[in-house]
Design a protein around this motif. Structure first.
Motif, PDB file in Angstrom:
ATOM      1  N   GLY A  82       0.786  -1.224   0.000  1.00 11.08           N
ATOM      2  CA  GLY A  82       0.000   0.000   0.000  1.00 11.08           C
ATOM      3  C   GLY A  82       0.816   1.270   0.000  1.00 11.08           C
ATOM      4  N   ALA A  83       2.132   1.155  -0.201  1.00 14.26           N
ATOM      5  CA  ALA A  83       2.980   2.337  -0.164  1.00 14.26           C
ATOM      6  C   ALA A  83       2.812   3.213  -1.401  1.00 14.26           C
ATOM      7  CB  ALA A  83       4.445   1.931  -0.020  1.00 14.26           C
ATOM      8  N   ALA A  84       2.271   2.634  -2.486  1.00 11.94           N
ATOM      9  CA  ALA A  84       2.172   3.378  -3.734  1.00 11.94           C
ATOM     10  C   ALA A  84       1.068   2.793  -4.600  1.00 11.94           C
ATOM     11  CB  ALA A  84       3.511   3.351  -4.471  1.00 11.94           C
ATOM     12  N   LEU A  85       0.765   3.520  -5.663  1.00 13.28           N
ATOM     13  CA  LEU A  85      -0.298   3.152  -6.588  1.00 13.28           C
ATOM     14  C   LEU A  85       0.282   3.047  -7.994  1.00 13.28           C
ATOM     15  CD1 LEU A  85      -3.411   2.985  -7.396  1.00 13.28           C
ATOM     16  CD2 LEU A  85      -3.279   5.474  -7.643  1.00 13.28           C
ATOM     17  N   CYS A  86       0.002   1.942  -8.679  1.00 18.81           N
ATOM     18  CA  CYS A  86       0.373   1.798 -10.085  1.00 18.81           C
ATOM     19  C   CYS A  86      -0.858   2.043 -10.953  1.00 18.81           C
ATOM     20  CB  CYS A  86       0.906   0.404 -10.378  1.00 18.81           C
ATOM     21  SG  CYS A  86       2.386  -0.054  -9.465  1.00 18.81           S
ATOM     22  N   ILE A  87      -0.712   2.869 -11.952  1.00 11.73           N
ATOM     23  CA  ILE A  87      -1.733   3.059 -12.985  1.00 11.73           C
ATOM     24  C   ILE A  87      -1.025   2.770 -14.293  1.00 11.73           C
ATOM     25  CG2 ILE A  87      -3.361   4.651 -14.064  1.00 11.73           C
ATOM     26  CD1 ILE A  87      -3.448   6.192 -11.416  1.00 11.73           C
TER      27      ILE A  87
END
Length: 313
Positions: free
Chosen positions: A272-277
């Motif tokens: 949950g440290a980052a978001l990939c799009i």
């Protein structure tokens, strides 16, 4: 050169205004992207750490992004078998994918660079020799990727840029607000392979059309969202807003994107440290004739443009 293995990873830094970005020759990786001193993506400090990275941090993935069912597909009456690297399936082009290759990198201006590689016929099992070129431009407040690929005969190509967007959030991105211009998504089986059905997003957990906090009910995401047909490509396909007010807009000409909230990250990062799009063609389109085709030819080469725009309140 395709398949090159070297002890040296070249690094270039782009700058424009109060924004900077660093690129690596290995995997055409975006190692870092900063607004002032604020890190906007996750990355390793040491380039050599990417050689053993299992998460595709900042990499260009392909030739086929996402999963290929059974690591095979039919093309022009022939069954093509590619390298499996996730059980019986191929993920992100297999173990010899673009993310595991050494690219040529040339800094063409203070804020621009060009990365290129020639992937030979048969690499990873994929047919055709393909010339890949990526132009990366930092034009404050935007980071822009223009990706092209020219095959010498018909072959499937679907590329994804795999940044992990942290947007300066030390507590992770589950408290960020996400808006997606996508009312439908690909239905997946237990192995994360599309079934061929494209249902509407579940309003209770996966409907982000009006914007919602990522971790509210939805929890961790790992889904391919289908962008609206006939949309205005000058409008963003995704928008992210952090609790501090920092915002990112994503512009893409692709039909959809994998959205992943990094549930499987581990040390030195955390889930949950980052978001990939990851805008790209439909997952496993090579095995679903009803999906938009990802077959490219010398007459119809591959092209993708991805623009990331940062705002501050």
């Amino acid at each position: 050169m395709a398949g090159q293995r070297s002890a040296t990873i070249e690094r270039v830094v782009l700058e424009d205004g109060d924004m900077s970005a660093s690129l690596l020759s290995y995997g055409a990786i975006t190692q870092g992207w900063w607004l002032g001193q604020t890190p906007l993506i996750l990355g390793y400090e040491t380039p050599q750490d990417y050689l053993t990275d299992p998460y595709y941090l900042g990499a260009i993935v392909g030739r086929l992004a996402n999963r290929v069912s059974g690591a095979q597909f039919d093309l022009l009456g022939e069954t093509i078998r590619v390298t499996a690297n996730e059980g019986k399936n191929a993920l992100h082009g297999g173990r010899d994918g673009l993310s595991h290759q050494y690219w040529s990198v040339e800094k063409t201006a203070l804020n621009q660079a060009v990365l290129s590689i020639t992937s030979p016929d048969g690499e990873g099992g994929f047919p055709a020799e393909v010339q890949f070129v990526i132009k990366v431009e930092l034009a404050y407040p935007c980071l822009i990727y223009t990706i092209t690929a020219h095959p010498d005969r018909p072959t499937p190509i679907s590329i994804a840029q795999h940044n992990y967007y942290s947007l300066g959030c030390p507590q992770g991105i589950l408290d960020c607000r996400l808006k997606l211009h996508a009312k439908t998504l690909l239905e997946l089986n237990a192995n994360a392979i599309p079934t061929g059905r494209i249902p509407k997003a579940d309003a209770e957990s996966l409907d982000f059309t009006r914007g919602r906090v990522i971790g509210q009910e939805a929890g961790f995401l790992d889904h391919y969202f289908v962008f609206e047909d006939g949309r205005d490509v000058t409008m963003p396909v995704a928008e992210v807003e952090t609790p501090s007010g920092l915002k990112m807009k994503v512009y893409s000409d692709q039909p959809g994107a994998q959205v992943y909230t990094a549930a499987h990250l581990s040390d030195p990062f955390r889930p949950g440290a980052a978001l990939c799009i990851e805008p790209a063609g439909y997952t496993d389109a090579v095995n679903n004739p009803a999906f938009p085709s990802v077959i490219c030819t010398p007459e119809k080469p591959y092209r993708q443009k991805l623009t990331l725009e940062i705002f501050e309140d």
